[in-house]
Design a protein around this motif. Structure first.
Motif, PDB file in Angstrom:
ATOM      1  N   GLU A   1     -19.171 -13.265  -9.176  1.00  0.00           N
ATOM      2  CA  GLU A   1     -18.430 -13.234  -8.700  1.00  0.00           C
ATOM      3  C   GLU A   1     -17.930 -11.897  -8.462  1.00  0.00           C
ATOM      4  OE1 GLU A   1     -13.660 -14.433  -9.019  1.00  0.00           O
ATOM      5  OE2 GLU A   1     -14.293 -15.445 -10.197  1.00  0.00           O
ATOM      6  N   LYS A   2     -18.071 -11.273  -6.856  1.00  0.00           N
ATOM      7  CA  LYS A   2     -17.918  -9.863  -6.628  1.00  0.00           C
ATOM      8  C   LYS A   2     -16.053  -9.473  -7.778  1.00  0.00           C
ATOM      9  CE  LYS A   2     -20.361  -9.524  -2.107  1.00  0.00           C
ATOM     10  NZ  LYS A   2     -20.198  -9.455  -0.852  1.00  0.00           N
ATOM     11  N   PRO A   3     -16.285  -8.361  -8.073  1.00  0.00           N
ATOM     12  CA  PRO A   3     -14.644  -8.015  -8.134  1.00  0.00           C
ATOM     13  C   PRO A   3     -13.847  -7.784  -7.313  1.00  0.00           C
ATOM     14  CG  PRO A   3     -16.285  -5.894  -7.789  1.00  0.00           C
ATOM     15  CD  PRO A   3     -17.394  -7.686  -8.087  1.00  0.00           C
TER      16      PRO A   3
ATOM     17  N   GLU B   1     -17.804   2.467  -6.128  1.00  0.00           N
ATOM     18  CA  GLU B   1     -19.212   2.078  -5.850  1.00  0.00           C
ATOM     19  C   GLU B   1     -19.353   3.166  -4.417  1.00  0.00           C
ATOM     20  OE1 GLU B   1     -18.280  -1.230  -3.245  1.00  0.00           O
ATOM     21  OE2 GLU B   1     -17.692  -0.034  -5.327  1.00  0.00           O
ATOM     22  N   ARG B   2     -18.253   3.050  -3.856  1.00  0.00           N
ATOM     23  CA  ARG B   2     -17.796   3.787  -1.716  1.00  0.00           C
ATOM     24  C   ARG B   2     -17.040   4.341  -2.071  1.00  0.00           C
ATOM     25  NH1 ARG B   2     -21.533   4.582   1.001  1.00  0.00           N
ATOM     26  NH2 ARG B   2     -19.752   4.273   3.356  1.00  0.00           N
ATOM     27  N   LEU B   3     -16.193   5.204  -3.104  1.00  0.00           N
ATOM     28  CA  LEU B   3     -15.616   5.700  -3.127  1.00  0.00           C
ATOM     29  C   LEU B   3     -13.913   5.549  -2.890  1.00  0.00           C
ATOM     30  CD1 LEU B   3     -17.007   9.819  -2.076  1.00  0.00           C
ATOM     31  CD2 LEU B   3     -16.273   9.022  -4.869  1.00  0.00           C
ATOM     32  N   ASN B   4     -13.894   4.346  -2.210  1.00  0.00           N
ATOM     33  CA  ASN B   4     -12.851   3.627  -1.900  1.00  0.00           C
ATOM     34  C   ASN B   4     -12.351   3.651  -0.578  1.00  0.00           C
ATOM     35  OD1 ASN B   4     -11.905   2.840  -4.638  1.00  0.00           O
ATOM     36  ND2 ASN B   4     -11.794   4.593  -4.769  1.00  0.00           N
TER      37      ASN B   4
ATOM     38  N   ALA C   1       9.053  -0.145  -8.264  1.00  0.00           N
ATOM     39  CA  ALA C   1       7.973   0.817  -8.065  1.00  0.00           C
ATOM     40  C   ALA C   1       6.842   0.534  -7.604  1.00  0.00           C
ATOM     41  CB  ALA C   1       8.315   1.841  -9.039  1.00  0.00           C
ATOM     42  N   VAL C   2       6.155   1.506  -6.767  1.00  0.00           N
ATOM     43  CA  VAL C   2       5.195   0.557  -6.357  1.00  0.00           C
ATOM     44  C   VAL C   2       4.299   1.881  -6.810  1.00  0.00           C
ATOM     45  CG1 VAL C   2       3.577   0.506  -4.578  1.00  0.00           C
ATOM     46  CG2 VAL C   2       5.477  -0.984  -5.281  1.00  0.00           C
ATOM     47  N   VAL C   3       2.980   1.779  -6.669  1.00  0.00           N
ATOM     48  CA  VAL C   3       1.954   3.137  -7.163  1.00  0.00           C
ATOM     49  C   VAL C   3       0.851   3.030  -6.465  1.00  0.00           C
ATOM     50  CG1 VAL C   3       0.728   4.207  -9.291  1.00  0.00           C
ATOM     51  CG2 VAL C   3       2.618   3.670  -9.762  1.00  0.00           C
ATOM     52  N   LEU C   4       0.723   3.477  -5.841  1.00  0.00           N
ATOM     53  CA  LEU C   4      -0.903   2.961  -4.783  1.00  0.00           C
ATOM     54  C   LEU C   4      -2.366   4.094  -5.136  1.00  0.00           C
ATOM     55  CD1 LEU C   4      -2.780   2.081  -2.561  1.00  0.00           C
ATOM     56  CD2 LEU C   4      -1.931   3.918  -1.851  1.00  0.00           C
ATOM     57  N   THR C   5      -2.865   4.279  -5.960  1.00  0.00           N
ATOM     58  CA  THR C   5      -4.546   4.752  -6.364  1.00  0.00           C
ATOM     59  C   THR C   5      -5.491   4.204  -6.062  1.00  0.00           C
ATOM     60  OG1 THR C   5      -4.727   5.783  -7.858  1.00  0.00           O
ATOM     61  CG2 THR C   5      -4.453   3.684  -8.516  1.00  0.00           C
ATOM     62  N   GLY C   6      -6.166   4.382  -6.409  1.00  0.00           N
ATOM     63  CA  GLY C   6      -7.958   4.433  -6.759  1.00  0.00           C
ATOM     64  C   GLY C   6      -8.377   4.970  -8.160  1.00  0.00           C
ATOM     65  N   ALA C   7      -9.627   3.347  -7.678  1.00  0.00           N
ATOM     66  CA  ALA C   7     -10.426   3.276  -8.808  1.00  0.00           C
ATOM     67  C   ALA C   7     -11.676   4.450  -8.924  1.00  0.00           C
ATOM     68  CB  ALA C   7     -10.821   2.538  -9.178  1.00  0.00           C
ATOM     69  N   GLY C   8     -11.803   4.865  -9.742  1.00  0.00           N
ATOM     70  CA  GLY C   8     -13.127   5.781 -10.182  1.00  0.00           C
ATOM     71  C   GLY C   8     -12.851   7.213  -9.761  1.00  0.00           C
ATOM     72  N   ARG C   9     -13.662   7.021  -9.340  1.00  0.00           N
ATOM     73  CA  ARG C   9     -13.750   9.607  -9.289  1.00  0.00           C
ATOM     74  C   ARG C   9     -12.443   9.786  -7.730  1.00  0.00           C
ATOM     75  NH1 ARG C   9     -18.145  11.498  -6.428  1.00  0.00           N
ATOM     76  NH2 ARG C   9     -20.029   9.615  -6.018  1.00  0.00           N
ATOM     77  N   ALA C  10     -12.236   8.371  -6.840  1.00  0.00           N
ATOM     78  CA  ALA C  10     -11.728   8.708  -5.616  1.00  0.00           C
ATOM     79  C   ALA C  10     -10.108   8.658  -5.395  1.00  0.00           C
ATOM     80  CB  ALA C  10     -12.137   8.683  -4.337  1.00  0.00           C
ATOM     81  N   PHE C  11      -9.402   8.931  -4.338  1.00  0.00           N
ATOM     82  CA  PHE C  11      -8.276   7.605  -4.120  1.00  0.00           C
ATOM     83  C   PHE C  11      -8.370   7.343  -2.828  1.00  0.00           C
ATOM     84  CE2 PHE C  11      -4.701   7.585  -1.196  1.00  0.00           C
ATOM     85  CZ  PHE C  11      -4.282   6.539  -1.677  1.00  0.00           C
ATOM     86  N   CYS C  12      -9.363   8.025  -2.337  1.00  0.00           N
ATOM     87  CA  CYS C  12      -9.888   7.052  -1.008  1.00  0.00           C
ATOM     88  C   CYS C  12     -10.760   7.585   0.082  1.00  0.00           C
ATOM     89  CB  CYS C  12      -9.069   6.268  -0.354  1.00  0.00           C
ATOM     90  SG  CYS C  12      -9.568   5.375   1.523  1.00  0.00           S
TER      91      CYS C  12
END
Length: 267
Positions: A4-6, A26-29, A54-65
Motif C-alpha cells: 500500500e502506498k503511503p 522522495e520528490r521534495l513534496n 490551529a493548523v500547521v502545514l509542513t513537509g516530510a523529509g528535507r523539504a517543505f515543498c
C-alpha cells in the motif's frame, strides 16, 4: 503481494492542533493533483471543525515543498481539456491558499529546505511562516516559463510590497536570513529545532481565544482588500462586541480578577 502506498498528505490532530504534512519526500513534496485535492479537503474540514484551533502545514523529509511536480507535468503531455476547464480545475485547487489565509483560525507554515513555486505560495498564505536555517526560498515560476498560482503574486506583494516584482521576475533563491530581512519569514530557528519551536507556537495559539483570533484575521484581511478606515472601524466595532459576548472574554475577565491565568475554551 501489493504494498500500500503511503498517503500523500498526513493529518494529525493533537491538543487542538491539526498538523498537515505533505508526504512526498522522495520528490521534495512536489505538488500533484492527488496531494493538492487532499490538502484542499483537509483544510475545508479543518475550517469547520471546532476541535481544530490551529493548523500547521509542513513537509516530510528535507523539504517543505519544491512547487509543482514539473516532471509529472511533462509526462502528462498535452491536455484535451479546454482552457476554461483547465483554469476551473486549477482555481478549485488554489482555494487551499485562500482557506489558509481566511479560515478563522491561526495557520502556521513550518519550512525547511526548498520552498518553491506553489509551495512558496502556500507558505505565504499561512498567518505565520517559521523557517529553519536550511531553507531556500524562491518564487521560481519564471524558471519554468510560468507566472504564478495559489495567490503567489498577491500574497508576496502583501508581505514585501513593490519588492515582489523583483522577487517574481528574477526569482532569486533566498536564504533564511535574507527571507527574514525581506519580511517574508517571521521566525528563523536552527534546523534541528524547527518542529519543537513550531509545536510550541502552535500550542500557544491553539490555547488562545480562537474566536478573537478569527476576528483579528477578518480585520486584517479586510485591510488587505482595501477597505476605508471608516469601514474598517465599523467592522472592528462589531467584531469587538462579538468578542465581548464570548465565553472566553468572560473567562479572561474572571481570571484577571482572581489573579490567575485564563483557560480559554475557544468559545
Amino acid at each position: 503481494m501489493t504494498t500500500e502506498k503511503p498517503p500523500v498528505l498526513i493529518e494529525s490532530l493533537e491538543n487542538a492542533v491539526l498538523t498537515l504534512t505533505m508526504n512526498r519526500p522522495e520528490r521534495l513534496n512536489a505538488l500533484t493533483p492527488p496531494l493538492l485535492m487532499s490538502l484542499l479537503q483537509a483544510l475545508r474540514k479543518a475550517s469547520l471543525n471546532p476541535q481544530v484551533r490551529a493548523v500547521v502545514l509542513t513537509g516530510a523529509g528535507r523539504a517543505f515543498c519544491a512547487g509543482g511536480d514539473v516532471k509529472e507535468m511533462a509526462a502528462a503531455g498535452v491536455s484535451v481539456q479546454t482552457l476554461e476547464e483547465r483554469a476551473a480545475h486549477l482555481r478549485e485547487a488554489m482555494d487551499s491558499a485562500r482557506l489558509l489565509r481566511e479560515m478563522p483560525k491561526p495557520t502556521i507554515a513550518l519550512a525547511r529546505g526548498p520552498v518553491m513555486g506553489a509551495g512558496f505560495s502556500l507558505a505565504l498564505a499561512c498567518d505565520i511562516l517559521v523557517v529553519s536555517d536550511s531553507v531556500k526560498i524562491s518564487t521560481s515560476f519564471i524558471s519554468v516559463g510560468l507566472s504564478s498560482d495559489y495567490g503567489g503574486n498577491w500574497l508576496l506583494a502583501q508581505r514585501v510590497g513593490a519588492r515582489a516584482r523583483w522577487l517574481s521576475m528574477l526569482s532569486p533563491v533566498l536564504s533564511a536570513e535574507e527571507a527574514a530581512r525581506a519580511g517574508i519569514a517571521d521566525m528563523v530557528v536552527p534546523d534541528a529545532e524547527l518542529e519543537t519551536e513550531g509545536n510550541r507556537l502552535a500550542s500557544q495559539l491553539a490555547s488562545a481565544p480562537t474566536l478573537a483570533i478569527g476576528h483579528i484575521k477578518a480585520n486584517l484581511n479586510a485591510v488587505e482588500s482595501g477597505v476605508t478606515l471608516g469601514r474598517a472601524m465599523d467592522d472592528e466595532a462589531l467584531r469587538q462586541m462579538r468578542c465581548v459576548m464570548t465565553e472566553d472574554h468572560r473567562e479572561a475577565a474572571a481570571a484577571f480578577v482572581e489573579k490567575r491565568a485564563p483557560r480559554f475554551a475557544g468559545r
